[in-house]
Design an enzyme around this catalytic site. Sequence first.
Site, PDB file in Angstrom:
ATOM      1  NE  ARG A  16      -3.170  -0.283   2.959  1.00 11.35           N
ATOM      2  CZ  ARG A  16      -4.316  -0.827   2.558  1.00 11.35           C
ATOM      3  NH1 ARG A  16      -5.131  -0.130   1.808  1.00 11.35           N
ATOM      4  NH2 ARG A  16      -4.641  -2.048   2.927  1.00 11.35           N
TER       5      ARG A  16
ATOM      6  CB  CYS B 204     -28.228  -5.841  -9.443  1.00 12.31           C
ATOM      7  SG  CYS B 204     -28.507  -4.995 -10.986  1.00 12.31           S
TER       8      CYS B 204
HETATM    9  C1  LIG Z   1      -0.187  -8.096   1.970  1.00 11.90           C
HETATM   10  C2  LIG Z   1       1.172  -8.348   2.473  1.00 11.90           C
HETATM   11  C3  LIG Z   1       2.082  -7.291   2.577  1.00 11.90           C
HETATM   12  C4  LIG Z   1       1.759  -5.860   2.230  1.00 11.90           C
HETATM   13  O1  LIG Z   1       0.841  -5.219   3.002  1.00 11.90           O
HETATM   14  P1  LIG Z   1       0.600  -3.662   2.787  1.00 11.90           P
HETATM   15  O2  LIG Z   1      -0.374  -3.280   3.820  1.00 11.90           O
HETATM   16  O3  LIG Z   1       0.050  -3.467   1.415  1.00 11.90           O
HETATM   17  O4  LIG Z   1       1.911  -2.975   2.954  1.00 11.90           O
HETATM   18  C5  LIG Z   1       3.365  -7.595   3.008  1.00 11.90           C
HETATM   19  N1  LIG Z   1       3.728  -8.864   3.329  1.00 11.90           N
HETATM   20  C6  LIG Z   1       2.869  -9.889   3.233  1.00 11.90           C
HETATM   21  C7  LIG Z   1       3.335 -11.257   3.575  1.00 11.90           C
HETATM   22  C8  LIG Z   1       1.566  -9.675   2.810  1.00 11.90           C
HETATM   23  O5  LIG Z   1       0.717 -10.699   2.735  1.00 11.90           O
END
Ligand SMILES: *Cc1c(COP(=O)(O)O)cnc(C)c1O
Length: 418
Positions: free
Chosen positions: A274, A341
């Site tokens: 993110r 929907c």
């Molecule tokens: C989803 C995930 C991340 C990333 O999470 P963010 O909140 O997008 O930074 C990192 N490591 C693992 C193992 C994940 O499953």
Amino acid sequence: MRDYEGRDGIMQFGGMSVTDIAEEFGTPVYVTDEARLRENYRSIYGEFSKYMDTKIHYACKANTNLAILRILEQEGSGIDAVSIGEVMSCLKAGFTPDRIMYTGVNVSNEELKAVSDLGVMINVDSASELERLAKINSDLPISFRITPGVGSGHSDKVITGAKGSKFGIPEKDIIKTYLRAKELGFDIKGIHAHIGSGGLVSEPFTDVMEVLIRTTNELKDNGIDLEFIDMGGGIGVPYRPNELEMDVGELAMSLTDMVLEETDVKTLILEPGRYIICDTTVLLTKCIDVKDAGVKKYVGVDAGFNTLVRPAMYDSYHHVAIGNKFGKACTAKYDVVGPICESGDYLAHDRALPDPEEGDIVVVYNTGAYGFSMSSNYNSRPLCREVLVNGGKAELIRDSELIEEQWRHQRIPERLIG
Ligand SMILES: *Cc1c(COP(=O)(O)O)cnc(C)c1O
């Protein structure tokens, strides 16, 4: 929250008018700003690497568009992949296997074999996975995902590190599982934990680091020296107008300080998804219909939870603005709703907007992470386009699907024909 400039009442994105982008590529469309993407990668890498050897493994499940992966490959990023599909997409985008780490949960033997055959390092999630991997190949570098007993996230659905979680080796089994891996002949490289997604305070990150450090030192006492600590991802971004960014510089300083002071580990790995991709991207969707339902007013747009599921799935807040009435005075509050929907199909609730009309371009902010990658064909709607904007120029990085393509893998048994 990151906001944008307006010019003559039109929102500007990556040096372009959002109305021009919508006109050229149609709606709904995800639009990514390349400069911002590069900037986000450089900022987090820069903050941590000034203190110690750091590897950024972009968690690509947030967004696996090949052009976006190419940009991060050029920047020097590594990858956190959670499926064989993600591993193969990253290889296709030009990553070498040594830059990818695979962190799966409930991984089948077929997938373990496929990933290890490709030369990608596996971050093992359970004692069962370890034994099954040993039967495939025990001559591999591995690390372990532990359950740290520390969780954080924007929704209960995305907290992964709490005690009792389905992810990782439970605390009571950690030392025993590492010793078993040593006995099986694996080349043990590191330790990993991921607390969850979307945290904006630093405590859970320092808490999980404490657990990782304590465990690393316990392992050392048991004759196992680790090369890296991988603290996972989960750094949030502000989605609301008055919400502030997390101070990543301060976080970097305190976490690296802990590792350098308290362990012999030389490398820190982070897996931001993110943080790197979220605010690089907006979703442009067109207002189709405006409805006054008495107790509520609606702006009906051409993107629903098939295109962006986060509001419907997690009750997530995404800021919205009308791109062609940018900065204009708001006239009333509206729900922004899509063409699916189901009454749960919404993008935003109770937002003050400036006199929405049919044909307006509604801009949904912060949609780079878990936006397109979670979109679906529900209601038999084709997946939408993605566009990359760079210095005032826009390029298509994914075409929209044809409706016919949804029938590609379906079969009608002969006896039902005619
Ligand atoms: C989803 C995930 C991340 C990333 O999470 P963010 O909140 O997008 O930074 C990192 N490591 C693992 C193992 C994940 O499953």
